[in-house]
Design a protein around this motif. Structure first.
Motif, PDB file in Angstrom:
ATOM      1  N   ASP A  68     -19.324 -27.014  46.958  1.00 14.69           N
ATOM      2  CA  ASP A  68     -18.334 -27.616  46.061  1.00 14.69           C
ATOM      3  C   ASP A  68     -16.930 -27.136  46.383  1.00 14.69           C
ATOM      4  N   SER A  69     -16.019 -28.054  46.564  1.00 14.25           N
ATOM      5  CA  SER A  69     -14.623 -27.689  46.832  1.00 14.25           C
ATOM      6  C   SER A  69     -13.758 -27.777  45.580  1.00 14.25           C
ATOM      7  N   SER A  70     -14.271 -28.335  44.498  1.00 13.16           N
ATOM      8  CA  SER A  70     -13.457 -28.506  43.293  1.00 13.16           C
ATOM      9  C   SER A  70     -13.344 -27.216  42.490  1.00 13.16           C
TER      10      SER A  70
ATOM     11  N   TYR B 272     -18.082 -41.446  47.021  1.00 13.41           N
ATOM     12  CA  TYR B 272     -17.900 -41.334  45.576  1.00 13.41           C
ATOM     13  C   TYR B 272     -17.622 -42.743  45.086  1.00 13.41           C
TER      14      TYR B 272
ATOM     15  N   GLU C  21      -9.861 -37.680  47.254  1.00 14.07           N
ATOM     16  CA  GLU C  21     -10.397 -37.755  48.615  1.00 14.07           C
ATOM     17  C   GLU C  21     -10.338 -36.399  49.313  1.00 14.07           C
ATOM     18  N   SER C  22      -9.279 -35.653  49.091  1.00 11.40           N
ATOM     19  CA  SER C  22      -9.140 -34.344  49.738  1.00 11.40           C
ATOM     20  C   SER C  22     -10.279 -33.400  49.364  1.00 11.40           C
ATOM     21  N   ALA C  23     -10.807 -33.512  48.143  1.00  8.13           N
ATOM     22  CA  ALA C  23     -11.930 -32.665  47.733  1.00  8.13           C
ATOM     23  C   ALA C  23     -13.203 -33.065  48.469  1.00  8.13           C
TER      24      ALA C  23
ATOM     25  N   LEU D  89     -10.314 -27.830  37.311  1.00 10.19           N
ATOM     26  CA  LEU D  89      -9.443 -28.996  37.499  1.00 10.19           C
ATOM     27  C   LEU D  89      -8.236 -28.970  36.575  1.00 10.19           C
TER      28      LEU D  89
ATOM     29  N   ALA E 117     -12.792 -31.665  51.940  1.00  9.51           N
ATOM     30  CA  ALA E 117     -12.965 -30.213  51.956  1.00  9.51           C
ATOM     31  C   ALA E 117     -14.434 -29.833  51.829  1.00  9.51           C
ATOM     32  N   THR E 118     -15.178 -30.564  51.015  1.00  7.07           N
ATOM     33  CA  THR E 118     -16.606 -30.276  50.862  1.00  7.07           C
ATOM     34  C   THR E 118     -17.340 -30.417  52.191  1.00  7.07           C
TER      35      THR E 118
ATOM     36  N   TYR F 116     -22.274 -40.118  43.335  1.00 12.07           N
ATOM     37  CA  TYR F 116     -21.895 -39.322  44.496  1.00 12.07           C
ATOM     38  C   TYR F 116     -23.033 -39.401  45.496  1.00 12.07           C
TER      39      TYR F 116
ATOM     40  N   ILE G 115     -12.352 -36.923  41.208  1.00 12.12           N
ATOM     41  CA  ILE G 115     -12.273 -36.049  42.376  1.00 12.12           C
ATOM     42  C   ILE G 115     -11.470 -36.779  43.453  1.00 12.12           C
TER      43      ILE G 115
END
Length: 168
Positions: free
Chosen positions: A42-44, A128, A148-150, A71, A153-154, A110, A146
Motif C-alpha cells: 500500500d502506498s496510501s 481502479y 494515479e500516482s498512488a 489521506l 507507487a504501489t 481495484y 486514490i
C-alpha cells in the motif's frame, strides 16, 4: 529499469497504470492474493494491518484495518473494511470491491492483471474502476479517491517487496 505506462479515461471512470516487474506471475499473484501483501505494498498509508487468509476464489473475503488519517480527507480515523474478491484467475487477474461502514456501499473495484512481458518478467497492470459506483457517490463527486500516482507507487513497492522478501 522498469517500463511504465498509464492511462486515465474520464469517460469510463477507470484508471490504469502498468509496470514490467522482473518476477514470475505466480509469485506476484501470491502476494496480491494475500491480505498481508495488500498492507505491505500500500502506498496510501491507509492500510495498517489485516486479518484473514489469502484468497483462493471469487467470493473470498478478508479484513483490512484502515486509518483514513493518512489521506487527511475525511475525519474517519481508524476503521475496518472487508475486501470481497470479485475476479480470481490464478496468475492472471485478481480484483475486489470494498465493503465498509459507509451505506450504501460504494462499489468501486481495484484489481491487477498479469501478462508475460516482452523481454521477460511480468507486465503488471493495476486498475481502479469507479464506473459502477452507487449513484449517491457519483453525485458526491469525490472520485477517484486514490490518485494515479498512488497506483504507480504501489507497483514500485510491489517490485521492491518481491526483491527483498522470500514470503511470497
Amino acid at each position: 529499469m522498469s517500463e511504465e505506462t498509464s492511462a486515465v479515461d474520464e469517460t469510463v471512470e477507470r484508471m490504469e497504470v502498468a509496470r514490467t516487474i522482473p518476477e514470475v506471475p505466480e509469485r506476484i499473484f501470491a502476494l496480491l492474493s494475500d491480505p498481508k501483501g495488500h498492507v505491505t505494498i500500500d502506498s496510501s498509508g491507509m492500510l495498517i494491518d489485516s486479518t484473514g487468509e489469502p484468497a483462493t476464489k471469487v467470493g473470498d473475503e478478508f479484513v483490512i484495518h484502515m486509518d483514513r488519517e493518512a489521506l487527511n480527507d475525511f475525519p474517519m480515523g481508524r476503521y475496518d473494511v472487508t475486501v470481497h474478491i470479485t475476479t480470481f484467475e490464478p496468475d492472471r487477474e485478481i480484483a475486489w470491491t470494498i465493503q465498509g461502514q459507509i451505506k450504501p456501499q460504494i462499489g468501486h473495484i481495484y484489481g491487477y492483471t498479469l501478462e508475460p512481458a516482452e523481454g521477460g518478467g511480468t507486465l503488471v497492470t493495476s486498475y481502479y474502476d469507479w464506473s459502477t459506483i452507487d449513484p449517491q457517490w457519483k453525485e458526491a463527486n469525490i472520485f477517484p479517491i486514490i490518485p494515479e500516482s498512488a497506483l504507480r507507487a504501489t507497483l514500485g513497492i510491489l517490485e521492491r517487496t518481491l526483491k527483498h522478501s522470500d514470503r511470497w
